[in-house]
Write a protein that holds these residues in place. Structure first.
Motif, mmCIF file in Angstrom:
data_model
loop_
_atom_site.group_PDB
_atom_site.id
_atom_site.type_symbol
_atom_site.label_atom_id
_atom_site.label_comp_id
_atom_site.label_asym_id
_atom_site.label_seq_id
_atom_site.Cartn_x
_atom_site.Cartn_y
_atom_site.Cartn_z
ATOM 1 N N ARG A 115 0.797 -1.226 0.000
ATOM 2 C CA ARG A 115 0.000 0.000 0.000
ATOM 3 C C ARG A 115 0.831 1.278 0.000
ATOM 4 O O ARG A 115 0.296 2.347 -0.273
ATOM 5 N N THR A 116 2.101 1.194 0.322
ATOM 6 C CA THR A 116 2.929 2.382 0.473
ATOM 7 C C THR A 116 3.393 2.910 -0.882
ATOM 8 O O THR A 116 4.051 2.192 -1.632
ATOM 9 N N LEU B 11 5.645 -0.231 -5.143
ATOM 10 C CA LEU B 11 6.833 -1.049 -5.332
ATOM 11 C C LEU B 11 6.586 -2.340 -6.114
ATOM 12 O O LEU B 11 7.399 -2.709 -6.964
ATOM 13 N N LEU B 12 5.486 -3.026 -5.864
ATOM 14 C CA LEU B 12 5.261 -4.321 -6.514
ATOM 15 C C LEU B 12 5.290 -4.228 -8.042
ATOM 16 O O LEU B 12 5.996 -5.013 -8.684
ATOM 17 N N PRO B 13 4.586 -3.282 -8.657
ATOM 18 C CA PRO B 13 4.692 -3.185 -10.116
ATOM 19 C C PRO B 13 6.108 -2.890 -10.591
ATOM 20 O O PRO B 13 6.537 -3.369 -11.636
ATOM 21 N N ARG B 14 6.848 -2.144 -9.805
ATOM 22 C CA ARG B 14 8.240 -1.847 -10.185
ATOM 23 C C ARG B 14 9.120 -3.087 -10.078
ATOM 24 O O ARG B 14 10.031 -3.275 -10.871
ATOM 25 N N ARG C 100 13.195 -14.250 -5.550
ATOM 26 C CA ARG C 100 13.216 -14.524 -4.108
ATOM 27 C C ARG C 100 12.423 -13.457 -3.354
ATOM 28 O O ARG C 100 11.645 -13.757 -2.459
ATOM 29 N N LEU C 101 12.604 -12.190 -3.748
ATOM 30 C CA LEU C 101 11.852 -11.102 -3.120
ATOM 31 C C LEU C 101 10.354 -11.316 -3.306
ATOM 32 O O LEU C 101 9.575 -11.200 -2.355
ATOM 33 N N LEU C 102 9.938 -11.646 -4.522
ATOM 34 C CA LEU C 102 8.515 -11.892 -4.776
ATOM 35 C C LEU C 102 8.002 -13.081 -3.968
ATOM 36 O O LEU C 102 6.893 -13.052 -3.438
#
Length: 146
Positions: A85-86, A100-103, A136-138
């Motif tokens: 959400r940030t 951040l997720l789309p990036r 790994r982050l995902l």
């Protein structure tokens, strides 16, 4: 910085985040950029530096940023949701570009393309390392994410 200094810094952040939900949450709050008119001297925070490193296109910086972001998310549903959400870009025209997720997904797509173009070169090996870090982050982010 030298490789050992980067490894030591990564170890410090990992140790700080390990079993420290409050600390992880605090560091995630630094992802929100500070408006230029709200700040006197410094507008870059720990989180904004991470986000810009991930989006910079520098494969090694992206690799390290992914590792640190993984530490912030590990075993903490609150930070996972908060990071979804940030906004990380207050000036983005499109709402999805502000998060951040789309990036991360765009960076993965770029790294997959870079790796395919230069598979047998040092750039290809760097791209492969970034691909693994992004995946790994995902994985860490989506595992148990609300």
């Amino acid at each position: 910085p030298a490789r050992t200094e980067r490894a030591a810094a990564s170890g410090v952040i990992r140790s700080y985040c390990d079993d420290n939900e409050e600390g992880q949450t605090l560091l995630v709050t630094t992802l929100t950029p500070v408006a230029a008119d709200d700040v006197g001297s410094e507008s870059e925070t720990f989180g904004t530096l991470l986000a810009s490193s991930l989006a910079s296109g520098d494969l090694r910086q992206g690799h390290r940023a992914c590792a640190v972001l993984s530490f912030l998310l590990a075993n903490n549903e609150i930070t996972k949701e908060k990071m979804l959400r940030t906004p990380i870009d207050l000036t983005a025209d499109v709402a999805e570009d502000a998060h951040l997720l789309p990036r991360v997904v765009k960076s993965l797509r770029r790294a997959l393309g870079d790796g395919a173009k230069a598979a047998d070169t040092s750039i290809g090996r760097d791209a492969a390392a970034v691909q693994v870090s992004l995946l790994r982050l995902l994985y860490v982010w989506m595992d148990g994410c609300p």
